[in-house]
Design a protein around this motif. Structure first.
Motif, PDB file in Angstrom:
ATOM      1  N   VAL A 160       0.903  -1.153   0.000  1.00  0.00           N
ATOM      2  CA  VAL A 160       0.000   0.000   0.000  1.00  0.00           C
ATOM      3  C   VAL A 160       0.940   1.200   0.000  1.00  0.00           C
ATOM      4  O   VAL A 160       1.736   1.359   0.925  1.00  0.00           O
ATOM      5  CB  VAL A 160      -0.880   0.009   1.273  1.00  0.00           C
ATOM      6  CG1 VAL A 160      -1.691   1.291   1.345  1.00  0.00           C
ATOM      7  CG2 VAL A 160      -1.790  -1.203   1.315  1.00  0.00           C
ATOM      8  N   VAL A 211       3.877   0.335   2.590  1.00  0.00           N
ATOM      9  CA  VAL A 211       3.715  -0.675   3.635  1.00  0.00           C
ATOM     10  C   VAL A 211       3.391  -2.004   2.956  1.00  0.00           C
ATOM     11  O   VAL A 211       2.480  -2.069   2.120  1.00  0.00           O
ATOM     12  CB  VAL A 211       2.571  -0.285   4.608  1.00  0.00           C
ATOM     13  CG1 VAL A 211       2.515  -1.271   5.769  1.00  0.00           C
ATOM     14  CG2 VAL A 211       2.758   1.124   5.133  1.00  0.00           C
ATOM     15  N   HIS A 253      -9.684   3.981  14.877  1.00  0.00           N
ATOM     16  CA  HIS A 253     -11.115   3.718  14.723  1.00  0.00           C
ATOM     17  C   HIS A 253     -11.315   2.308  14.179  1.00  0.00           C
ATOM     18  O   HIS A 253     -10.344   1.579  13.928  1.00  0.00           O
ATOM     19  CB  HIS A 253     -11.768   4.793  13.841  1.00  0.00           C
ATOM     20  CG  HIS A 253     -11.077   5.000  12.530  1.00  0.00           C
ATOM     21  ND1 HIS A 253     -11.089   4.048  11.549  1.00  0.00           N
ATOM     22  CD2 HIS A 253     -10.345   6.033  12.055  1.00  0.00           C
ATOM     23  CE1 HIS A 253     -10.390   4.500  10.515  1.00  0.00           C
ATOM     24  NE2 HIS A 253      -9.923   5.699  10.796  1.00  0.00           N
TER      25      HIS A 253
HETATM   26  N1  ATP Z   1      -0.271  -3.332   4.897  1.00  0.00           N
HETATM   27  C1  ATP Z   1      -1.529  -3.503   4.504  1.00  0.00           C
HETATM   28  N2  ATP Z   1      -1.939  -4.672   3.961  1.00  0.00           N
HETATM   29  C2  ATP Z   1      -3.220  -4.843   3.559  1.00  0.00           C
HETATM   30  N3  ATP Z   1      -4.165  -3.893   3.665  1.00  0.00           N
HETATM   31  C3  ATP Z   1      -3.815  -2.711   4.187  1.00  0.00           C
HETATM   32  C4  ATP Z   1      -2.491  -2.440   4.639  1.00  0.00           C
HETATM   33  N4  ATP Z   1      -2.448  -1.164   5.105  1.00  0.00           N
HETATM   34  C5  ATP Z   1      -3.677  -0.667   4.939  1.00  0.00           C
HETATM   35  N5  ATP Z   1      -4.517  -1.581   4.400  1.00  0.00           N
HETATM   36  C6  ATP Z   1      -5.927  -1.395   4.046  1.00  0.00           C
HETATM   37  O1  ATP Z   1      -6.047  -0.150   3.399  1.00  0.00           O
HETATM   38  C7  ATP Z   1      -6.949   0.708   4.110  1.00  0.00           C
HETATM   39  C8  ATP Z   1      -6.400   2.122   4.104  1.00  0.00           C
HETATM   40  O2  ATP Z   1      -5.109   2.143   4.675  1.00  0.00           O
HETATM   41  P1  ATP Z   1      -4.759   3.100   5.900  1.00  0.00           P
HETATM   42  O3  ATP Z   1      -5.695   2.872   7.019  1.00  0.00           O
HETATM   43  O4  ATP Z   1      -3.306   2.911   6.181  1.00  0.00           O
HETATM   44  O5  ATP Z   1      -5.016   4.499   5.208  1.00  0.00           O
HETATM   45  P2  ATP Z   1      -5.546   5.897   5.676  1.00  0.00           P
HETATM   46  O6  ATP Z   1      -5.981   6.579   4.463  1.00  0.00           O
HETATM   47  O7  ATP Z   1      -4.454   6.532   6.461  1.00  0.00           O
HETATM   48  O8  ATP Z   1      -6.756   5.626   6.603  1.00  0.00           O
HETATM   49  P3  ATP Z   1      -7.556   6.635   7.560  1.00  0.00           P
HETATM   50  O9  ATP Z   1      -8.655   7.206   6.742  1.00  0.00           O
HETATM   51  O10 ATP Z   1      -7.987   5.694   8.631  1.00  0.00           O
HETATM   52  O11 ATP Z   1      -6.585   7.674   8.084  1.00  0.00           O
HETATM   53  C9  ATP Z   1      -7.026   0.101   5.500  1.00  0.00           C
HETATM   54  O12 ATP Z   1      -8.262   0.403   6.111  1.00  0.00           O
HETATM   55  C10 ATP Z   1      -6.854  -1.384   5.226  1.00  0.00           C
HETATM   56  O13 ATP Z   1      -8.073  -1.970   4.814  1.00  0.00           O
END
Ligand code: ATP
Ligand code: MG
Length: 453
Positions: free
Chosen positions: A218, A263, A339
């Motif tokens: 990601v 990641v 959350h």
């Molecule tokens: N290393 C990973 N492997 C698989 N899926 C992942 C991984 N990291 C994140 N995800 C998926 O991707 C989604 C988004 O990633 P993440 O939560 O890191 O992003 P965000 O945009 O910072 O979220 P938020 O809106 O909570 O701040 C997560 O909810 C999860 O479903």
């Protein structure tokens, strides 16, 4: 509204498998498993709460959920979401243009709901599925480098909003970008499996180009109004790892005037997808009155885990303890954003477990995210301060109060140099560091005083 139809497939070791048919009406959604899926109990079902059976539960639409919450997670969310922008731009070019309201959500679901996070692939019909799986697997002979048009498009068209994003260029270079939820801009891509990331990417699923092996990630792209977030998130990933949490590999890099955090994906194993289902989707599916993260308190969350163990082979005590430890570490590091979409179960009903740590960013560095607990705690002064209230959660998380106290005390010691480490991040704007350190110092002092007394 006329009924909507879609088919859901997955990829198994023996090739693509149709899981079943979906019908969504104004009032409810119904899923029926295909005979092939009913006969294959080695392949995970659609959701832990939609078990493989001849009569899976019907979902009654409620609040923002017009269909099964697990499936709604495949729709790129509104806001500054990269996938949503790209897919919407592609729709704009289609004959019907951009539909409105729920029709738009449905169109995005059909266009973007495949090859994303987790194991589900959505198509309008079986023919479309067949065509998609028959496409040759991505086998680029060259990865896309940091000087490519893709990076320029992302920088100018999305991160800095200088020019409209040309969705076709992005699509042409990395394929239709698979859906990914969350607020931060991100791509699902593969990067070379090496200690440092040199800015090259390839389409997700690429396992090798020439002599170089690739791994799926990601790829989070920092937005200017969250300057410093990538550095702060990296620090928190490190802290979680040092404290013994299951944490994926990550790469931090600046490329083409953008800040990236890659990641490694844990929902892929040997090229095959593993189910990943957030506690948010599970609760929205399982509890009628649940409409948002604020609709459950931390003690209720702890008590939900044994119920999930009724539908999945989930180790109750270790899952409860791991969630409790994450809540405590979130408090001690200023992550006000733990959350229910940042906690997921990984794997199907036969081998579900709490997913590794992701998104542990210390969002309290930003005033608009300054929440002590993203999942509310039923605070009672009779228990003392924040530490006393966390210890009071112990029974709900299957622990004795002494054990909860021990966890808090140990994490406090293990992270004692956290404020200094935050201050040492000189790429993070000083104002952010100062704010975060102020918040965590206050919390940590409060906890230390309570535990000491
Ligand atoms: N290393 C990973 N492997 C698989 N899926 C992942 C991984 N990291 C994140 N995800 C998926 O991707 C989604 C988004 O990633 P993440 O939560 O890191 O992003 P965000 O945009 O910072 O979220 P938020 O809106 O909570 O701040 C997560 O909810 C999860 O479903
Ligand atoms: Mg998140």
């Amino acid at each position: 509204m006329s009924d909507r139809h879609a088919v859901i497939w997955t990829r198994s070791a023996d090739g693509p498998l149709k899981l079943g048919n979906l019908v969504v009406t104004q009032r409810e959604s119904r899923f029926s498993y295909s005979d092939e899926a009913l006969a294959r109990d080695d392949v995970p079902g659609v959701s832990l709460l939609l078990p493989r059976s001849a009569t899976p539960p019907v979902f009654q639409a409620k609040g923002g959920f017009f269909m099964y919450p697990r499936l709604m997670a495949l729709i790129p969310p509104p806001g500054h979401n990269l996938q949503r922008q790209i897919v919407t731009r592609l729709l704009q070019a289609a004959p019907g243009g951009i539909p409105a309201g729920q029709d738009l959500e449905w169109a995005l679901f059909l266009l973007a709901g495949r090859n994303g996070i987790g194991h589900l692939d959505v198509f309008p019909d079986d023919l479309a599925a067949d065509r998609w799986y028959r496409q040759p697997a991505p086998a680029p002979n060259q990865a896309i480098g940091p000087r490519s048009r893709l990076w320029a498009q992302l920088r100018d068209g999305f991160v800095h909003d200088l020019a409209p994003l040309d969705a076709r260029v992005v699509e042409h270079l990395i394929g239709p970008t698979p859906s990914a939820g969350g607020m931060t801009a991100k791509l699902l891509a593969a990067i070379p499996d090496a200690p440092r990331w040199d800015g090259r990417i390839a389409p997700p699923g690429t396992q090798r180009i020439g002599d170089t092996t690739f791994t799926d990630v990601v790829l989070k792209i920092e937005q200017p109004h969250y300057a410093g977030l990538a550095e702060l998130e990296v620090l928190c990933l490190r802290v979680h790892r040092e404290c013994g949490f299951d944490t994926p590999r990550f790469w931090r890099s600046s490329q083409a005037e953008m800040e990236f955090l890659a990641v490694e994906r844990f929902d892929r194993c040997g090229g095959l997808p593993l189910p990943l289902e957030s506690l948010y989707a599970l609760l929205a599916m399982g509890r009628r009155e649940f409409l948002s993260t604020a609709d459950i308190t931390l003690d209720e969350l702890g008590q939900t885990i044994p119920k999930l163990a009724a539908v999945a082979a989930l180790e109750v005590k270790s899952t409860q303890e791991a969630i409790f430890r994450r809540v405590v570490l979130a408090l001690l590091t200023g992550n006000g954003d733990l959350h229910l979409e940042n906690l997921s179960l990984l794997g199907g009903a036969r081998e579900a477990r709490l997913a590794p740590v992701y998104d542990p960013a210390p969002m309290r560095a930003w005033a608009r995210h300054d929440l002590r607990f993203a999942i509310p705690i039923d605070f009672d002064n009779a228990h003392g301060g924040v530490a006393g209230n966390l210890i009071a959660l112990a029974p709900a998380f299957g622990m004795k109060p002494a054990k909860a106290r021990e966890i808090i005390a140990a994490l406090l010691v293990q992270t004692r140099d956290y404020p200094e480490r935050v201050m040492a991040l000189d790429k993070v704007p000083l104002e952010r560091r100062q704010r975060l350190v102020e918040v965590v110092t206050r919390e940590r002092r409060g906890v230390a005083e309570e535990l000491g007394g």
